[in-house]
Motif scaffolding. Structure first.
Motif, mmCIF file in Angstrom:
data_model
loop_
_atom_site.group_PDB
_atom_site.id
_atom_site.type_symbol
_atom_site.label_atom_id
_atom_site.label_comp_id
_atom_site.label_asym_id
_atom_site.label_seq_id
_atom_site.Cartn_x
_atom_site.Cartn_y
_atom_site.Cartn_z
ATOM 1 N N SER A 1 0.853 -1.190 0.000
ATOM 2 C CA SER A 1 0.000 0.000 0.000
ATOM 3 C C SER A 1 0.885 1.235 0.000
ATOM 4 O O SER A 1 1.863 1.309 0.749
ATOM 5 N N PHE A 2 0.525 2.171 -0.855
ATOM 6 C CA PHE A 2 1.203 3.468 -0.931
ATOM 7 C C PHE A 2 0.298 4.458 -0.211
ATOM 8 O O PHE A 2 -0.795 4.767 -0.707
ATOM 9 N N VAL A 3 0.762 4.913 0.958
ATOM 10 C CA VAL A 3 -0.084 5.742 1.819
ATOM 11 C C VAL A 3 0.463 7.164 1.834
ATOM 12 O O VAL A 3 1.571 7.411 2.331
ATOM 13 N N SER B 1 -7.655 4.905 5.635
ATOM 14 C CA SER B 1 -7.511 5.445 6.980
ATOM 15 C C SER B 1 -7.794 6.937 6.948
ATOM 16 O O SER B 1 -7.471 7.615 5.971
ATOM 17 N N THR B 2 -8.390 7.440 8.008
ATOM 18 C CA THR B 2 -8.675 8.880 8.064
ATOM 19 C C THR B 2 -7.376 9.668 8.190
ATOM 20 O O THR B 2 -7.342 10.854 7.891
ATOM 21 N N ASP B 3 -6.274 9.003 8.610
ATOM 22 C CA ASP B 3 -4.968 9.674 8.699
ATOM 23 C C ASP B 3 -4.353 9.866 7.310
ATOM 24 O O ASP B 3 -3.451 10.674 7.140
ATOM 25 N N ALA B 4 -4.816 9.104 6.324
ATOM 26 C CA ALA B 4 -4.192 9.140 4.998
ATOM 27 C C ALA B 4 -4.950 10.081 4.063
ATOM 28 O O ALA B 4 -6.184 10.097 4.059
ATOM 29 N N THR B 5 -4.207 10.840 3.256
ATOM 30 C CA THR B 5 -4.842 11.679 2.237
ATOM 31 C C THR B 5 -5.351 10.780 1.109
ATOM 32 O O THR B 5 -6.421 10.976 0.578
ATOM 33 N N TRP B 6 -4.541 9.801 0.718
ATOM 34 C CA TRP B 6 -4.999 8.758 -0.190
ATOM 35 C C TRP B 6 -4.158 7.510 0.012
ATOM 36 O O TRP B 6 -3.018 7.584 0.487
ATOM 37 N N THR B 7 -4.731 6.376 -0.341
ATOM 38 C CA THR B 7 -4.031 5.093 -0.266
ATOM 39 C C THR B 7 -4.258 4.351 -1.581
ATOM 40 O O THR B 7 -5.392 4.248 -2.038
ATOM 41 N N LEU B 8 -3.161 3.903 -2.190
ATOM 42 C CA LEU B 8 -3.265 3.093 -3.410
ATOM 43 C C LEU B 8 -2.646 1.732 -3.126
ATOM 44 O O LEU B 8 -1.601 1.640 -2.473
#
Ligand code: HEM
Length: 183
Positions: free
Chosen positions: A7-9, A45-52
């Motif tokens: 995952s790229f977070v 996650s709400t901490d992440a701006t985006w996750t790929l």
């Protein structure tokens, strides 16, 4: 068994500073200051701006001689001097996915010379391809590259050549995320 999912977070933590997020085709991704690469399929996650998310897989198009040539020159990820990186997520059109395997190979290599052009930049550029098409993700591929800042111009030239190739006529969405490893 080794987990091939990653995952790229993007968010406020991670070893990579985001230098720029640039839309190439279609919608961009939101700006974020840092990127973390985490093993496994991370839930949103709400901490992440985006996750790929993506998974490494077996080769689809490479023939034996190409495989051997690549294996002989491709460097590992994580080299100390390779402090520049690019994450280029790509979505291809439904027309691409409707082609047969041999038609896709023909466009990818015989017409676009993807491997032939790419291999010239090895071992300067280290790369890893993640597949997302079967994961219900917004992109089909997450492409990842690491290189020394001095090799940046070579990498830009390769990216420009590939974007002019017939293969790229099948790109529906592409975002270019550039990064620098934190000291
Ligand atoms: C650094 C030199 C490069 C080399 C040696 C290289 C080599 C390859 C190879 C061998 C494959 C096919 C893997 C398979 O058989 O399944 C591949 C796939 C791919 N590469 Fe590259 N590549 C390079 C650079 C790039 C760059 C700069 C981009 C993006 C701008 C890119 C985007 C892709 C994509 C999207 C695929 C998946 C194509 C598909 O399955 O439809 N590559 N690359």
């Amino acid at each position: 068994m080794e987990d091939r999912h990653f995952s790229f977070v993007a968010g406020s933590s991670g070893i990579w500073d985001v230098v720029a997020i640039t839309p190439v085709t279609g919608a961009s991704l939101p700006q974020a200051p840092r990127l973390n690469i985490v093993a496994g399929l991370q839930p949103p996650s709400t901490d992440a701006t985006w996750t790929l998310r993506g998974v490494t897989s077996q080769e689809r198009y490479v023939v034996r001689t190409e495989h051997d040539r690549l294996a002989a020159v491709q460097p590992p990820l994580g080299r100390p001097q390779a402090t520049s990186a690019a994450l280029i997520p790509i979505q291809k059109t439904s027309a691409w996915w409707e082609l047969s395997q041999d038609q896709r190979r023909d466009i990818f290599e015989e017409q676009s010379h993807h491997i032939e052009l790419g291999i010239r930049e090895l071992p300067a550029v280290a790369r890893r391809l993640y597949h997302s098409h079967d994961l219900d993700e917004p992109f089909d591929f997450l492409t990842w590259f690491e290189y020394a800042p001095d090799d940046g111009a070579r990498f830009e030239s390769l990216v420009a050549q590939l974007r002019r190739s017939p293969e790229w006529q099948y790109v529906l969405r592409e975002v270019d995320v550039r990064l620098r490893r934190r000291a």
